[in-house]
Motif scaffolding. Structure first.
Motif, PDB file in Angstrom:
ATOM      1  N   VAL A  56       0.751  -1.126   0.069  1.00 34.62           N
ATOM      2  CA  VAL A  56       0.023  -0.022  -0.097  1.00 34.62           C
ATOM      3  C   VAL A  56       0.976   1.253  -0.087  1.00 34.62           C
ATOM      4  CG1 VAL A  56      -1.694   1.326   1.184  1.00 34.62           C
ATOM      5  CG2 VAL A  56      -1.934  -1.267   1.133  1.00 34.62           C
ATOM      6  N   GLN A  57       1.802   1.144   0.846  1.00 37.20           N
ATOM      7  CA  GLN A  57       2.659   2.370   1.186  1.00 37.20           C
ATOM      8  C   GLN A  57       3.806   2.272   0.449  1.00 37.20           C
ATOM      9  OE1 GLN A  57       1.196   4.873   2.753  1.00 37.20           O
ATOM     10  NE2 GLN A  57      -0.432   3.660   3.421  1.00 37.20           N
ATOM     11  N   GLY A  58       4.528   1.277  -0.290  1.00 36.15           N
ATOM     12  CA  GLY A  58       5.643   1.162  -0.733  1.00 36.15           C
ATOM     13  C   GLY A  58       5.826   1.042  -2.207  1.00 36.15           C
ATOM     14  N   ILE A  59       4.793   1.437  -3.180  1.00 35.72           N
ATOM     15  CA  ILE A  59       4.700   1.196  -4.601  1.00 35.72           C
ATOM     16  C   ILE A  59       5.801   2.319  -5.310  1.00 35.72           C
ATOM     17  CG2 ILE A  59       3.572   1.305  -6.584  1.00 35.72           C
ATOM     18  CD1 ILE A  59       1.041   0.126  -5.004  1.00 35.72           C
ATOM     19  N   ALA A  60       5.684   3.445  -4.479  1.00 37.31           N
ATOM     20  CA  ALA A  60       6.410   4.584  -5.319  1.00 37.31           C
ATOM     21  C   ALA A  60       6.134   4.713  -6.657  1.00 37.31           C
ATOM     22  CB  ALA A  60       8.068   4.260  -5.168  1.00 37.31           C
ATOM     23  N   GLN A  61       7.270   4.757  -7.480  1.00 37.40           N
ATOM     24  CA  GLN A  61       7.001   5.014  -8.912  1.00 37.40           C
ATOM     25  C   GLN A  61       6.926   3.996  -9.879  1.00 37.40           C
ATOM     26  OE1 GLN A  61       6.227   8.123 -10.031  1.00 37.40           O
ATOM     27  NE2 GLN A  61       6.744   8.667  -7.740  1.00 37.40           N
ATOM     28  N   GLY A  62       6.991   2.624  -9.061  1.00 37.98           N
ATOM     29  CA  GLY A  62       7.125   1.284  -9.746  1.00 37.98           C
ATOM     30  C   GLY A  62       5.562   0.756 -10.085  1.00 37.98           C
ATOM     31  N   PRO A  63       5.385  -0.237 -10.842  1.00 41.46           N
ATOM     32  CA  PRO A  63       4.254  -0.963 -11.010  1.00 41.46           C
ATOM     33  C   PRO A  63       3.231  -1.326  -9.871  1.00 41.46           C
ATOM     34  CG  PRO A  63       5.787  -2.490 -11.551  1.00 41.46           C
ATOM     35  CD  PRO A  63       6.525  -1.127 -11.155  1.00 41.46           C
ATOM     36  N   SER A  64       1.896  -1.134  -9.913  1.00 38.02           N
ATOM     37  CA  SER A  64       1.305  -1.842  -8.583  1.00 38.02           C
ATOM     38  C   SER A  64       0.931  -3.256  -8.783  1.00 38.02           C
ATOM     39  CB  SER A  64      -0.136  -0.997  -8.721  1.00 38.02           C
ATOM     40  OG  SER A  64      -0.994  -1.329 -10.026  1.00 38.02           O
ATOM     41  N   PRO A  65       0.460  -3.752  -7.707  1.00 38.32           N
ATOM     42  CA  PRO A  65       0.268  -5.187  -7.862  1.00 38.32           C
ATOM     43  C   PRO A  65      -0.571  -5.666  -8.891  1.00 38.32           C
ATOM     44  CG  PRO A  65      -0.063  -4.664  -5.683  1.00 38.32           C
ATOM     45  CD  PRO A  65       0.306  -3.407  -6.474  1.00 38.32           C
ATOM     46  N   ALA A  66      -1.612  -5.066  -9.353  1.00 40.66           N
ATOM     47  CA  ALA A  66      -2.758  -5.145 -10.416  1.00 40.66           C
ATOM     48  C   ALA A  66      -2.025  -5.180 -11.562  1.00 40.66           C
ATOM     49  CB  ALA A  66      -3.967  -4.514 -10.032  1.00 40.66           C
ATOM     50  N   GLU A  67      -1.035  -4.493 -12.104  1.00 40.59           N
ATOM     51  CA  GLU A  67      -0.360  -4.121 -12.995  1.00 40.59           C
ATOM     52  C   GLU A  67       0.415  -5.503 -13.530  1.00 40.59           C
ATOM     53  OE1 GLU A  67      -0.011   0.586 -13.518  1.00 40.59           O
ATOM     54  OE2 GLU A  67       1.404  -0.566 -12.627  1.00 40.59           O
ATOM     55  N   ILE A  68       1.051  -6.108 -12.424  1.00 42.89           N
ATOM     56  CA  ILE A  68       2.114  -7.190 -12.900  1.00 42.89           C
ATOM     57  C   ILE A  68       1.932  -8.558 -12.589  1.00 42.89           C
ATOM     58  CG2 ILE A  68       3.953  -5.338 -12.521  1.00 42.89           C
ATOM     59  CD1 ILE A  68       4.430  -6.536  -9.924  1.00 42.89           C
ATOM     60  N   PHE A  69       0.603  -8.711 -11.588  1.00 41.27           N
ATOM     61  CA  PHE A  69       0.287 -10.166 -11.263  1.00 41.27           C
ATOM     62  C   PHE A  69      -0.483 -10.856 -12.398  1.00 41.27           C
ATOM     63  CE2 PHE A  69       0.692  -8.746  -6.470  1.00 41.27           C
ATOM     64  CZ  PHE A  69       2.143  -9.147  -6.651  1.00 41.27           C
ATOM     65  N   ASP A  70      -0.123 -12.167 -12.453  1.00 42.06           N
ATOM     66  CA  ASP A  70      -0.923 -12.960 -13.263  1.00 42.06           C
ATOM     67  C   ASP A  70      -1.592 -13.889 -12.440  1.00 42.06           C
ATOM     68  OD1 ASP A  70      -1.927 -14.704 -15.169  1.00 42.06           O
ATOM     69  OD2 ASP A  70      -0.115 -15.087 -16.203  1.00 42.06           O
ATOM     70  N   LEU A  71      -3.114 -13.698 -12.251  1.00 48.06           N
ATOM     71  CA  LEU A  71      -3.874 -14.458 -11.374  1.00 48.06           C
ATOM     72  C   LEU A  71      -4.045 -15.864 -11.949  1.00 48.06           C
ATOM     73  CD1 LEU A  71      -5.375 -14.350  -8.767  1.00 48.06           C
ATOM     74  CD2 LEU A  71      -7.401 -13.412 -10.065  1.00 48.06           C
ATOM     75  N   GLY A  72      -4.111 -16.117 -13.222  1.00 51.28           N
ATOM     76  CA  GLY A  72      -4.238 -17.442 -13.553  1.00 51.28           C
ATOM     77  C   GLY A  72      -3.174 -18.211 -13.418  1.00 51.28           C
ATOM     78  N   SER A  73      -1.755 -17.736 -13.555  1.00 54.28           N
ATOM     79  CA  SER A  73      -0.726 -18.436 -13.324  1.00 54.28           C
ATOM     80  C   SER A  73      -0.472 -18.866 -11.860  1.00 54.28           C
ATOM     81  CB  SER A  73       0.676 -17.527 -13.572  1.00 54.28           C
ATOM     82  OG  SER A  73       1.781 -18.601 -13.392  1.00 54.28           O
ATOM     83  N   ALA A  74      -0.982 -17.758 -10.857  1.00 54.05           N
ATOM     84  CA  ALA A  74      -0.992 -18.171  -9.519  1.00 54.05           C
ATOM     85  C   ALA A  74      -1.822 -19.129  -9.208  1.00 54.05           C
ATOM     86  CB  ALA A  74      -1.243 -16.692  -8.758  1.00 54.05           C
ATOM     87  N   PHE A  75      -3.105 -19.169  -9.800  1.00 56.83           N
ATOM     88  CA  PHE A  75      -3.886 -20.319  -9.458  1.00 56.83           C
ATOM     89  C   PHE A  75      -3.542 -21.613  -9.788  1.00 56.83           C
ATOM     90  CE2 PHE A  75      -7.715 -22.924 -10.945  1.00 56.83           C
ATOM     91  CZ  PHE A  75      -8.406 -22.915  -9.828  1.00 56.83           C
ATOM     92  N   VAL A  76      -2.992 -21.684 -10.924  1.00 53.51           N
ATOM     93  CA  VAL A  76      -2.165 -22.903 -11.395  1.00 53.51           C
ATOM     94  C   VAL A  76      -1.411 -23.537 -10.413  1.00 53.51           C
ATOM     95  CG1 VAL A  76      -1.111 -24.433 -13.224  1.00 53.51           C
ATOM     96  CG2 VAL A  76      -3.092 -22.624 -13.907  1.00 53.51           C
ATOM     97  N   GLU A  77      -0.350 -22.699  -9.838  1.00 49.49           N
ATOM     98  CA  GLU A  77       0.610 -22.811  -9.001  1.00 49.49           C
ATOM     99  C   GLU A  77      -0.122 -23.390  -7.679  1.00 49.49           C
ATOM    100  OE1 GLU A  77       2.473 -19.193  -8.612  1.00 49.49           O
ATOM    101  OE2 GLU A  77       3.194 -19.259 -10.611  1.00 49.49           O
ATOM    102  N   THR A  78      -1.222 -22.659  -7.059  1.00 46.12           N
ATOM    103  CA  THR A  78      -1.920 -23.213  -6.249  1.00 46.12           C
ATOM    104  C   THR A  78      -2.607 -24.709  -6.335  1.00 46.12           C
ATOM    105  OG1 THR A  78      -2.630 -20.731  -5.809  1.00 46.12           O
ATOM    106  CG2 THR A  78      -3.867 -22.575  -4.618  1.00 46.12           C
ATOM    107  N   VAL A  79      -3.038 -25.011  -7.493  1.00 45.81           N
ATOM    108  CA  VAL A  79      -3.403 -26.242  -7.683  1.00 45.81           C
ATOM    109  C   VAL A  79      -2.208 -27.339  -7.809  1.00 45.81           C
ATOM    110  CG1 VAL A  79      -4.411 -27.913  -9.394  1.00 45.81           C
ATOM    111  CG2 VAL A  79      -5.409 -25.454  -9.118  1.00 45.81           C
ATOM    112  N   LEU A  80      -1.259 -26.712  -8.166  1.00 43.14           N
ATOM    113  CA  LEU A  80       0.043 -28.040  -8.258  1.00 43.14           C
ATOM    114  C   LEU A  80       0.173 -28.313  -6.873  1.00 43.14           C
ATOM    115  CD1 LEU A  80       2.308 -26.488 -11.250  1.00 43.14           C
ATOM    116  CD2 LEU A  80       0.878 -28.542 -11.264  1.00 43.14           C
ATOM    117  N   PHE A 208      -5.957 -10.240  -3.385  1.00 40.10           N
ATOM    118  CA  PHE A 208      -6.316  -8.640  -3.082  1.00 40.10           C
ATOM    119  C   PHE A 208      -5.504  -7.872  -3.964  1.00 40.10           C
ATOM    120  CE2 PHE A 208      -7.332  -9.436   1.672  1.00 40.10           C
ATOM    121  CZ  PHE A 208      -8.499 -10.199   1.277  1.00 40.10           C
ATOM    122  N   GLY A 209      -4.153  -8.159  -4.467  1.00 39.74           N
ATOM    123  CA  GLY A 209      -3.531  -7.381  -5.130  1.00 39.74           C
ATOM    124  C   GLY A 209      -4.165  -7.076  -6.593  1.00 39.74           C
ATOM    125  N   VAL A 210      -4.788  -8.141  -7.314  1.00 39.53           N
ATOM    126  CA  VAL A 210      -5.348  -7.946  -8.395  1.00 39.53           C
ATOM    127  C   VAL A 210      -6.792  -7.206  -8.200  1.00 39.53           C
ATOM    128  CG1 VAL A 210      -6.880  -9.149 -10.393  1.00 39.53           C
ATOM    129  CG2 VAL A 210      -4.436  -9.929  -9.694  1.00 39.53           C
TER     130      VAL A 210
END
Length: 212
Positions: A56-80, A208-210
């Motif tokens: 929340v407080q440390g994004i600075a000038q970088g990308p936000s969580p929603a901009e870089i996270f791939d929820l589909g990939s994270a879901f497959v990792e969870t299933v594995l 939460f990030g997405v």
């Protein structure tokens, strides 16, 4: 068989009905390992708290969580990882009730390969985030906390896979001795704990990030 020989002496799979001697020996050993796991969870708790603040407080000038996270990939990792834990559960049941070395090897191999698939996908996500978004750990406090939290988990999974391979070698050399069974019990607790931690990561970091 007396109640003292069959009662549950510790949380987790109990061997009282099939190997009373190892069942009794597991009481102190497994209790000590639970203390280790709780200490490990304290470390993860601190990493979760750091990430929650930085996301929340440390994004600075970088990308936000929603901009870089791939929820589909994270879901497959969870299933594995969940399937890997499921396979390890079958391995411990095989150890408890049948003791068939071939089937035990099979379930351990499946658990290890699924865990390796999880690690490979997570490392691919890191590489993709860096190549596509320039999202390195140095970019922002948020990304530093993200890589530290998820990287610590990946390191734990990698260690668990190595531990699994070592145990498979020990089973081949020594057979299902009492010491080997106790080591399998402890690895099972460690492996399932990593599932619990990842569910927290998937929820807090990715979902939460997405949404945010």
């Amino acid at each position: 068989m007396s109640m003292a020989r069959t009662r549950n002496l510790h949380p987790g799979i109990n061997l009282g009905a099939t190997d009373p001697d190892v069942h009794r020996a597991a009481e102190g050993v497994v209790f000590g390992f639970w203390l280790f796991l709780m200490a490990d969870l304290v470390i993860f708790g601190a990493l979760f708290a750091t990430y929650a603040a930085m996301s929340v407080q440390g994004i600075a000038q970088g990308p936000s969580p929603a901009e870089i996270f791939d929820l589909g990939s994270a879901f497959v990792e969870t299933v594995l990882l969940l399937l890997s834990s499921f396979a390890f559960g079958f391995a411990t049941l095989e150890m408890k009730y049948r003791g068939n070395i071939g089937r035990l090897y099979l379930w351990l191999a499946i658990a290890g390969l699924l865990g390796a698939g999880f690690v490979a996908m997570e490392l691919h996500d890191y590489a993709n985030m860096i190549a596509v978004h320039g999202a390195t750990p140095q970019t922002s406090g948020f990304l530093s906390a993200y890589y530290l939290l998820t990287g610590t988990h990946v390191a734990h999974v990698s260690f668990g896979i190595a531990w699994m391979v070592v145990l498979m070698v020990q089973i081949g050399v020594f057979g299902l001795t009492g010491i080997v069974k106790l080591r399998l019990l402890r690895l099972g607790l460690f492996w399932h704990m990593l599932d619990v931690v990842w569910v927290g990561i998937f929820t807090l970091v990715y979902l939460f990030g997405v949404v945010s």
